[in-house]
Write an enzyme that holds these catalytic residues in place. Structure first.
Site: not given
Length: 419
Positions: A257, A272, A344, A347, A384
Site C-alpha cells: 500500500r 502503518r 483496527e 475488517s 499489524r
RNA sequence: GGAAGCGUGCCAGAGCGGCCGAAUGGGACACACUGCUAAUGUGUUGUGCUCGUCAAGGGCACCGAGGGUUCAAAUCCCUCCGCUUCCGCCA
C-alpha cells in the site's frame, strides 16, 4: 456495480443509501437517465441490424437485374447501422461511467461518517500494567525482532525488517490463521500479488483509492493491497456451483500500500507500513446467504483474536466509511495500551453482488438460471497484529509472554526474552 | 528474444464469405423401455443484452480479444493476448 433492475424497481432505496453514505443522491437520476438512453439506443441499432440482415440474405438469391439496386440499398443501410452502433457504444460508455459512480447499496450500516460507527461488542478489558508499558517498537527493538531503521535505510520510510523472533512470531501467527481457516473449510491459497488492471478494476480498487495502489507501468501490472484482489478475480467470468454452500478461500500473501495521504500518521513502528503480510478469508456465496456468511467470517476473526488473547471491540462501520464495494463492514479493533486506543486488526466486508457483477462471477440458482454471486472478505491475521500482541503481553523486563495458541508454532516457547 | 503452428459450445472435433448459434461424437439431464443395474430409444442440452406483465413469444450480439475489408465474416486482412513445438538466452 449495483443491480440495474433493482434500481429501476426502487430508485428511492438507492438514493437513501447514497444519503446514508453522505454521497450524492442525484447520481441515481443520472444513472436512470443513462440506462433509459442506452436501452433506446440498443433498440434503434437492433432494428437497423434486423433490416440489414434481411436485406443481406435476399441479395444472395436475387437475380442479376435486381442486384445493383439491392446493393445500393445495402450500402445505405450499412452506413446507418454504423451510425447507430456508434450511438449505442456511446450510450453504453455513458451508462458504465454513471454506473461506476454509485457505490454499493448499504445493508444495515449505520448512517454517517467515520466517527459514526456503532460498537457491537467489547471483548476483554483494556490491559492494566503496574509498570510503564513500552510501545511495540521499543519492545520489538529490545527483542531484536523489528528493525525499522534498516528498513528505512534499504527501502525508505514505512519499511521494516522482521528478524529473529519477530519473523518467527509473524509466521506463527499466519500459520495459526491458515490452520484455523482450513479447519473451517477454507481452501488455502497463495495467490499472485501482481495483477492485471482488470482484476484491480473489478475489485473496485481503482476508484477513489487508486492512489493507494502501486502500479508497474512497464508491465501494466498492479501490486495488490490485499489478496482479496486475486481471490475475487480467481473466478471472474465463471459460473460457480454453490449448491453445497459457499466457496471459501484463505489467501496468504504480502500486501502493498502506498499510504498516500497519510503523511505523518502512525509513523512509528509497524502500524502503518507499505508492505505487510496477511491471511485473508474470501467467500463466494448465494446472495441470500451473504449476511449469515458475513457473521460467520466475523466469528472466525473473533476466534483468532481470542487465540492471541488481546482485548478488542467490534464495530459496525458507518455507511460513509465503507469502501465503494461494501454494503456492510465489521471491524475488530484491538486495544493498543501505549496509544490508549483501539486500532483496527481485522475488517470483514459483505460486498453483496457489487464486486461479482463487475467481475462476472455467477452461480446457478435452484431453477438452474445463472445469477450474480455475492462476495465477502475478512482478515484472519496481519503483520499489524504483532503490535497488539507485543504491547498487551509485555512484562516489566521487556519480555513478552507468548499466547498459548501461538506456542506450538514457536517451538513451544512461552516467553520472548530481550536479546 | 527468433521461427512455426494453434485458439470454435461442458469436453472432443468439423466448418464452402451468405442457407452457421454453428455438423458429428462424447458427457450431462429428462422421458420411455427393462423386476433393479447395465444396455437401448426419443428428446433436451449456451451466455448476455433488449422488446414484452423480469409471461407466452420476438429481436440483436457473441466461434481467444480488439480493429478492418464487404450489402454480408467463425470463414479474408491487421494488431494484441494466450497455448504448443523448435532455436537462442538466462538459471
Amino acid at each position: 456495480m449495483i443491480d440495474l433492475r433493482a434500481l429501476r424497481d426502487d430508485p428511492e432505496a438507492v438514493k437513501a443509501s447514497q444519503r446514508a453514505r453522505g454521497a450524492d443522491p442525484g447520481l441515481v437520476d443520472t444513472l436512470l437517465a443513462a440506462d433509459a438512453a442506452r436501452r433506446a439506443a440498443v433498440v434503434r441499432a437492433d432494428e437497423l441490424r434486423t433490416e440489414q440482415k434481411t436485406l443481406g440474405r435476399s441479395i444472395g438469391k436475387a437475380d442479376p437485374q435486381e442486384r445493383p439496386a439491392l446493393l445500393e440499398r445495402g450500402r445505405a443501410l450499412a452506413a446507418d447501422v454504423k451510425v447507430a452502433e456508434a450511438a449505442e457504444a456511446e450510450a453504453g460508455a455513458a451508462l458504465t461511467s454513471a454506473h461506476r459512480a454509485i457505490p454499493n447499496v448499504i445493508e444495515g450500516a449505520p448512517p454517517g461518517g467515520e466517527q459514526d460507527f456503532v460498537v457491537l461488542e467489547h471483548v476483554g478489558e483494556p490491559t492494566d500494567f503496574d509498570f510503564e508499558p513500552k510501545d511495540h517498537l521499543a519492545l520489538g527493538e529490545g527483542l531484536r525482532a523489528i528493525d525499522t531503521e534498516r528498513g528505512a535505510k534499504v527501502s525508505g520510510a514505512r519499511f521494516y525488517f522482521l528478524r529473529g523472533v519477530g519473523a518467527q512470531l509473524q509466521l506463527a501467527m499466519l500459520n495459526l490463521a491458515l490452520t484455523t481457516a482450513i479447519g473451517h473449510g477454507f481452501v488455502p491459497m497463495i495467490p499472485p500479488v501482481l495483477v492485471k488492471p482488470e482484476a484491480m478494476e473489478g475489485t473496485g480498487f481503482l476508484g477513489e483509492h487508486s492512489d493507494e495502489v502501486y502500479r508497474l507501468p512497464a508491465d501494466d501490472l498492479y501490486l495488490v493491497g490485499t489478496s482479496e484482489v486475486p481471490l475475487a478475480a480467481y473466478h471472474s467470468d465463471e459460473i460457480l456451483d454453490l449448491s453445497s454452500g459457499p466457496v471459501r478461500y484463505a489467501g496468504w500473501s504480502s500486501c502493498f500500500r502506498r499510504e498516500a495521504g497519510s503523511y505523518g500518521k502512525d509513523t512509528r513502528g509497524i502500524l502503518r507500513v507499505h508492505q505487510f503480510d496477511k491471511v485473508e478469508m474470501f467467500s463466494y456465496c448465494d446472495p441470500a446467504d451473504a449476511a449469515a456468511e458475513h457473521r460467520r467470517l466475523l466469528g472466525y476473526e473473533q476466534e483468532m483474536l481470542a487465540a492471541v488473547e488481546v482485548p478488542y471491540r467490534v464495530i459496525d462501520v458507518a455507511a460513509g466509511d465503507l469502501g465503494s464495494s461494501a454494503a456492510r463492514k465489521y471491524d475488530c479493533e484491538a486495544w493498543v495500551p501505549t496509544q490508549q486506543a483501539y486500532r483496527e486488526l481485522t475488517s470483514t466486508s459483505n460486498c453483496t453482488t457489487f464486486q461479482a457483477r463487475r467481475l462476472g462471477v455467477r452461480f446457478r440458482d435452484a431453477d438452474g438460471r445463472p445469477q450474480v454471486a455475492a462476495t465477502l472478505n475478512g482478515t484472519l491475521a496481519t503483520t499489524r497484529w504483532i503490535v497488539a500482541i507485543l504491547e498487551n503481553h509485555q512484562q516489566a523486563d521487556g519480555s513478552v509472554r507468548v499466547p498459548a495458541a501461538l506456542r506450538p508454532y514457536l517451538g513451544g516457547r512461552e516467553v520472548l526474552e530481550p536479546a
